[in-house]
Design a protein around this motif. Structure first.
Motif, mmCIF file in Angstrom:
data_model
loop_
_atom_site.group_PDB
_atom_site.id
_atom_site.type_symbol
_atom_site.label_atom_id
_atom_site.label_comp_id
_atom_site.label_asym_id
_atom_site.label_seq_id
_atom_site.Cartn_x
_atom_site.Cartn_y
_atom_site.Cartn_z
ATOM 1 N N HIS A 131 -5.635 0.952 3.236
ATOM 2 C CA HIS A 131 -4.304 1.268 3.941
ATOM 3 C C HIS A 131 -4.106 2.526 3.549
ATOM 4 C CE1 HIS A 131 -3.419 -2.523 5.807
ATOM 5 N NE2 HIS A 131 -3.302 -3.140 4.781
ATOM 6 N N GLN A 147 -8.385 -4.223 6.825
ATOM 7 C CA GLN A 147 -8.941 -5.484 6.228
ATOM 8 C C GLN A 147 -10.154 -5.762 6.717
ATOM 9 O OE1 GLN A 147 -6.938 -8.938 4.929
ATOM 10 N NE2 GLN A 147 -4.923 -8.252 5.958
ATOM 11 N N GLU A 177 0.706 -1.268 0.027
ATOM 12 C CA GLU A 177 -0.062 -0.077 0.071
ATOM 13 C C GLU A 177 0.821 1.370 -0.082
ATOM 14 O OE1 GLU A 177 0.024 -2.453 2.061
ATOM 15 O OE2 GLU A 177 0.288 -1.793 4.101
ATOM 16 N N GLU A 191 -3.471 -3.604 10.147
ATOM 17 C CA GLU A 191 -3.852 -4.676 9.311
ATOM 18 C C GLU A 191 -5.184 -5.198 9.456
ATOM 19 O OE1 GLU A 191 -2.443 -5.977 6.432
ATOM 20 O OE2 GLU A 191 -1.073 -4.562 6.404
ATOM 21 N N HIS A 225 -8.663 -4.291 0.021
ATOM 22 C CA HIS A 225 -7.736 -4.384 1.385
ATOM 23 C C HIS A 225 -6.428 -3.244 1.076
ATOM 24 C CE1 HIS A 225 -4.420 -7.060 2.881
ATOM 25 N NE2 HIS A 225 -4.314 -5.844 3.450
ATOM 26 N N HIS A 226 -5.814 -3.122 0.162
ATOM 27 C CA HIS A 226 -4.665 -2.220 0.042
ATOM 28 C C HIS A 226 -5.147 -0.769 0.022
ATOM 29 C CE1 HIS A 226 -2.984 -6.232 -0.406
ATOM 30 N NE2 HIS A 226 -1.964 -5.860 0.424
HETATM 31 ZN ZN LIG Z 1 -2.512 -5.253 4.597
#
Ligand SMILES: [Zn+2]
Length: 485
Positions: A320, A354, A286, A350, A316-317
């Motif tokens: 971030h 997520q 990310e 994380e 997900h990324h």
């Molecule tokens: Zn991650």
């Protein structure tokens, strides 16, 4: 007559006044331009020969040096949770004073070079060796025929104490090669507010990649560029659609109809034939306004990496970019480029990011439960007893350098954080009778981080969450921080 003369006189005076004001304007503009130029660090990245194995970097500092200076090359990736020895691939370091005179350069301890009172430093980076030596494909830059991809932190170093100055970047590529930078996906001058932002950016040279503007629901707020390089046949339209769906869902989760915290976003995906049996592909990284991943060539096939999987990978990324890039506990900013910093809140960065991606993408409650099970609960079921007996803080400290090297460590760290987030979300929704959710708590924490410009402390989390939702979550936090067994 008089009147005309007066008018003429008046006209002449106005013209003079106009010329004087134009002159003053130009003078002040040139002073501003000069002072801007002098206060920023000028980076030049030169890739001269197609298929050449290395790039040349030139760093010019504003003003003369008062004392000897040190060049530092990163040995760690922000949020990489591992060391990567980028200094090993740097050679021919040369330094020059303000008059252009060559200065002695000596290797210091760690990833450092003493460069004297340098005004300019130059060096080469061997990209071919980097790709051979760095086994996690996502952490390496690479050269292919007609294609060079460069990760900022793998090629750019900085002069110690100058890392907070604004940066101007110039890229020179072989004749006819297009140049793309995540700093300005639509083109134009490449600027970064500091070294971190430069290091956090990616560059693509050549015609090997397909770079497109993605049409998606938020394209007017946040233009989305997709940079795709594939060594296997790939359905570009499918990847564009999934990238757009993922980013739109994440922007909606964190900001609703409000503006996102970045002016543009880039998804950079490479699908690569493995360089050797030891090389691994598939992790994502990310950034402030981009996401990049080096995937295996086989993952270009939807039968192997499904729509659901790829959409989640991107979402997900992208999440971030809010957590932890713009909202984190200690250890993330300022970043320690010498080595991977110990961080005891990876479970938050994380796990909560997520969870946000899961909450943003889940279409039904059943779907959310499926994703929680597949992503988090399965990791708990399969975790080794030794790791279960660690507190979440200790596990996170271990993950600070071994997150991906032994993915059982990374996986259990984010899964415990993700399930903590899910339990908090359930309670907030239940006690507020569906009026509030964890989303309100996270939006409040992100706004608080932007306002206070400091990392939060773990014990502040339930305070911020209660401010936003009126719901107490401290006991959930304490229970998940404790060992599982
Ligand atoms: Zn991650």
């Amino acid at each position: 007559m008089v009147r005309i003369t007066a008018l003429r006189y008046h006209g002449a005076a106005m013209r003079l006044l106009f010329l004087v004001s134009v002159f003053l304007c130009l003078l002040s503009f040139s002073l501003v331009a000069r002072s801007e130029k002098h206060s920023s660090v000028r980076y030049q990245l030169i890739y001269s020969a197609p298929e050449g194995p290395s790039v040349h970097v030139r760093i010019e500092l504003p003003g003369a040096a008062a004392a000897p200076r040190t060049l530092l090359i990163p040995r760690a990736v922000p949020m990489g949770y591992a060391d990567e020895p980028y200094d090993q691939f740097v050679g021919n370091v040369a330094a020059f004073d303000a008059a252009g005179k060559s200065l002695a350069v000596t290797r210091g301890d760690g990833p450092r070079w003493r460069v004297g009172p340098a005004a300019r430093v130059e060096y080469d980076v061997d990209l071919a060796r980097m790709e051979q030596m760095i086994l996690d494909g996502t952490d390496s830059s690479r050269v292919r025929p007609g294609y060079v991809s460069l990760l900022g932190y793998s090629v750019f170093g900085f002069i110690e104490d100058a890392e907070n100055l604004p940066v101007e970047l110039h890229i020179e590529a072989p004749k006819g090669w297009p140049v793309f930078s995540t700093l300005a996906p639509a083109g134009g001058t490449l600027r970064a507010p500091n070294f971190y932002a430069l290091a956090d950016s990616q560059m693509i040279l050549g015609t090997g990649a397909n770079i497109t503007s993605v049409h998606y629901p938020r394209e007017k707020d946040v233009p989305l560029a997709l940079a795709l390089y594939s060594e296997a046949p790939i359905d570009q339209a499918r990847v564009e659609r999934l990238a757009g769906e993922a980013l739109a869902a994440i922007i909606q989760y964190f900001d609703g109809a409000d503006p996102a915290p970045f002016p543009h976003y880039t998804v950079l995906l490479e699908f690569l034939k493995p360089l050797s049996e030891k090389h691994s592909y598939g992790f994502g990284m990310e950034h402030m306004e981009s996401f990049h991943a080096a995937m295996a060539a086989g993952d270009a096939d939807p039968a192997r990496f499904s729509d659901v999987g790829l959409r989640y990978h991107i979402a997900h990324h992208a999440a971030h970019a809010w957590i932890p890039k713009r909202c984190s506990s200690e250890g993330y900013f300022p970043f320690s480029w010498d080595h991977s910093p110990p961080i005891d809140t990876i479970w938050f960065s994380e796990g909560f990011a997520q969870y946000a991606a899961i909450a943003a993408l889940a279409t039904t409650e059943e779907h959310r439960q499926q994703m929680l099970d597949r992503r988090f609960r399965s990791a708990l079921r399969e975790s080794p007893p030794g790791m279960r007996r660690m507190s979440l803080r200790d596990l996170s400290l271990l993950a600070s350098t071994q997150y991906a090297a032994d993915f059982r460590i990374g996986r259990l760290t984010f899964s415990r954080g993700g399930l903590m987030a899910a339990e908090m979300d359930d309670r907030i929704r239940a006690q507020s009778h569906g009026q509030k959710s964890l989303r309100d708590a996270l939006r409040h924490l992100i706004a608080w981080s932007a306002q206070n410009q400091r990392p939060f402390r773990v014990d502040e989390l339930p305070v911020r969450f209660r401010e936003a939702t009126g719901v107490e979550t401290r006991d959930i936090l304490d229970r998940w921080l404790a060992p599982l067994d």
